[in-house]
Design a protein around this motif. Structure first.
Motif, PDB file in Angstrom:
ATOM      1  N   ARG A 118       0.842  -1.199   0.000  1.00 11.42           N
ATOM      2  CA  ARG A 118       0.000   0.000   0.000  1.00 11.42           C
ATOM      3  C   ARG A 118       0.877   1.248   0.000  1.00 11.42           C
ATOM      4  O   ARG A 118       1.905   1.288   0.669  1.00 11.42           O
ATOM      5  CB  ARG A 118      -0.881  -0.016   1.245  1.00 11.42           C
ATOM      6  CG  ARG A 118      -1.677   1.247   1.457  1.00 11.42           C
ATOM      7  CD  ARG A 118      -2.530   1.195   2.717  1.00 11.42           C
ATOM      8  NE  ARG A 118      -1.714   0.976   3.914  1.00 11.42           N
ATOM      9  CZ  ARG A 118      -1.899  -0.024   4.787  1.00 11.42           C
ATOM     10  NH1 ARG A 118      -2.839  -0.906   4.622  1.00 11.42           N
ATOM     11  NH2 ARG A 118      -1.129  -0.120   5.854  1.00 11.42           N
ATOM     12  N   TYR A 119       0.457   2.254  -0.763  1.00 13.49           N
ATOM     13  CA  TYR A 119       1.064   3.569  -0.612  1.00 13.49           C
ATOM     14  C   TYR A 119       0.012   4.655  -0.777  1.00 13.49           C
ATOM     15  O   TYR A 119      -1.009   4.457  -1.415  1.00 13.49           O
ATOM     16  CB  TYR A 119       2.272   3.789  -1.531  1.00 13.49           C
ATOM     17  CG  TYR A 119       2.020   3.940  -3.015  1.00 13.49           C
ATOM     18  CD1 TYR A 119       1.611   5.152  -3.559  1.00 13.49           C
ATOM     19  CD2 TYR A 119       2.255   2.884  -3.891  1.00 13.49           C
ATOM     20  CE1 TYR A 119       1.428   5.293  -4.923  1.00 13.49           C
ATOM     21  CE2 TYR A 119       2.080   3.022  -5.252  1.00 13.49           C
ATOM     22  CZ  TYR A 119       1.656   4.239  -5.767  1.00 13.49           C
ATOM     23  OH  TYR A 119       1.477   4.380  -7.124  1.00 13.49           O
ATOM     24  N   SER A 120       0.278   5.793  -0.138  1.00 12.38           N
ATOM     25  CA  SER A 120      -0.601   6.961  -0.213  1.00 12.38           C
ATOM     26  C   SER A 120       0.203   8.134  -0.734  1.00 12.38           C
ATOM     27  O   SER A 120       1.405   8.243  -0.472  1.00 12.38           O
ATOM     28  CB  SER A 120      -1.170   7.308   1.164  1.00 12.38           C
ATOM     29  OG  SER A 120      -1.952   6.245   1.657  1.00 12.38           O
ATOM     30  N   TYR A 121      -0.480   8.986  -1.467  1.00 20.17           N
ATOM     31  CA  TYR A 121       0.176  10.152  -2.046  1.00 20.17           C
ATOM     32  C   TYR A 121      -0.784  11.333  -2.086  1.00 20.17           C
ATOM     33  O   TYR A 121      -2.000  11.162  -2.016  1.00 20.17           O
ATOM     34  CB  TYR A 121       0.693   9.835  -3.457  1.00 20.17           C
ATOM     35  CG  TYR A 121      -0.393   9.480  -4.441  1.00 20.17           C
ATOM     36  CD1 TYR A 121      -0.937  10.450  -5.275  1.00 20.17           C
ATOM     37  CD2 TYR A 121      -0.904   8.187  -4.529  1.00 20.17           C
ATOM     38  CE1 TYR A 121      -1.954  10.137  -6.166  1.00 20.17           C
ATOM     39  CE2 TYR A 121      -1.908   7.866  -5.421  1.00 20.17           C
ATOM     40  CZ  TYR A 121      -2.433   8.850  -6.236  1.00 20.17           C
ATOM     41  OH  TYR A 121      -3.440   8.545  -7.117  1.00 20.17           O
ATOM     42  N   SER A 122      -0.214  12.519  -2.185  1.00 15.56           N
ATOM     43  CA  SER A 122      -1.013  13.737  -2.326  1.00 15.56           C
ATOM     44  C   SER A 122      -0.625  14.409  -3.642  1.00 15.56           C
ATOM     45  O   SER A 122       0.446  14.149  -4.190  1.00 15.56           O
ATOM     46  CB  SER A 122      -0.757  14.678  -1.145  1.00 15.56           C
ATOM     47  OG  SER A 122       0.612  15.040  -1.100  1.00 15.56           O
ATOM     48  N   ILE A 123      -1.506  15.266  -4.113  1.00 16.00           N
ATOM     49  CA  ILE A 123      -1.214  16.041  -5.323  1.00 16.00           C
ATOM     50  C   ILE A 123      -0.711  17.414  -4.903  1.00 16.00           C
ATOM     51  O   ILE A 123      -1.359  18.110  -4.114  1.00 16.00           O
ATOM     52  CB  ILE A 123      -2.455  16.166  -6.229  1.00 16.00           C
ATOM     53  CG1 ILE A 123      -2.792  14.814  -6.848  1.00 16.00           C
ATOM     54  CG2 ILE A 123      -2.230  17.218  -7.313  1.00 16.00           C
ATOM     55  CD1 ILE A 123      -4.011  14.825  -7.758  1.00 16.00           C
ATOM     56  N   ILE A 124       0.431  17.773  -5.442  1.00 15.26           N
ATOM     57  CA  ILE A 124       1.005  19.087  -5.206  1.00 15.26           C
ATOM     58  C   ILE A 124       0.504  20.066  -6.276  1.00 15.26           C
ATOM     59  O   ILE A 124       0.179  21.212  -5.990  1.00 15.26           O
ATOM     60  CB  ILE A 124       2.546  19.022  -5.224  1.00 15.26           C
ATOM     61  CG1 ILE A 124       3.041  18.112  -4.101  1.00 15.26           C
ATOM     62  CG2 ILE A 124       3.158  20.412  -5.124  1.00 15.26           C
ATOM     63  CD1 ILE A 124       4.517  17.774  -4.184  1.00 15.26           C
TER      64      ILE A 124
END
Length: 138
Positions: free
Chosen positions: A69-75
């Motif tokens: 699993r990985y989580s990311y945000s949008i810059i």
């Protein structure tokens, strides 16, 4: 804040699926919408381009190889949303050699309704998971 979640069951082991999608820089390997990706900041930020050449910049927020699993945000991105955070996860389907891939996100609409931005991201996730399934069939 709006959110959406979609999943797909794939006739491949979780390990096979994670091997393809588990790298933060691996989107071009399975997602036709993203033809290129480069990493910066020690692999924590990916710079993506869509087919129209628009830039999408995302930050890795959490990564768990054991849990697949990985989580990311949008810059930065050409999407009508802010405060975006998404998670991509691969789980085993009990009693089989297959995997369930779940893609979920939360975001705040900007200049559009919650329904519109939710439909946009749900469509991206669903099409992306279908493309993943096609990539694994090859």
């Amino acid at each position: 804040m709006a959110s959406t979640t979609t999943f797909i069951d794939i006739a491949a082991t979780p390990e096979q699926v994670w091997q393809l999608i588990g790298g933060f820089n691996s989107l071009p390997d399975w997602l036709p919408y993203i033809p290129s990706s480069t990493l910066s900041e020690g692999g924590q930020v990916r710079h993506l381009a869509n087919p129209a050449g628009q830039a999408i910049v995302e930050r890795l927020e959490a990564y768990d190889n054991a849990a697949r699993r990985y989580s990311y945000s949008i810059i930065a991105a050409p999407f009508p949303a802010k405060d975006y955070r998404s998670t991509l996860q691969v789980d085993a389907i009990t009693g089989s050699e297959h995997a369930r891939v779940t893609w979920s996100g939360q975001f705040t609409p900007v200049g559009v309704s919650e329904e519109e931005v939710t439909a946009l991201f749900h469509g991206i996730y669903a099409a992306g998971l279908e493309a993943l399934q096609q990539s694994l069939r090859k």
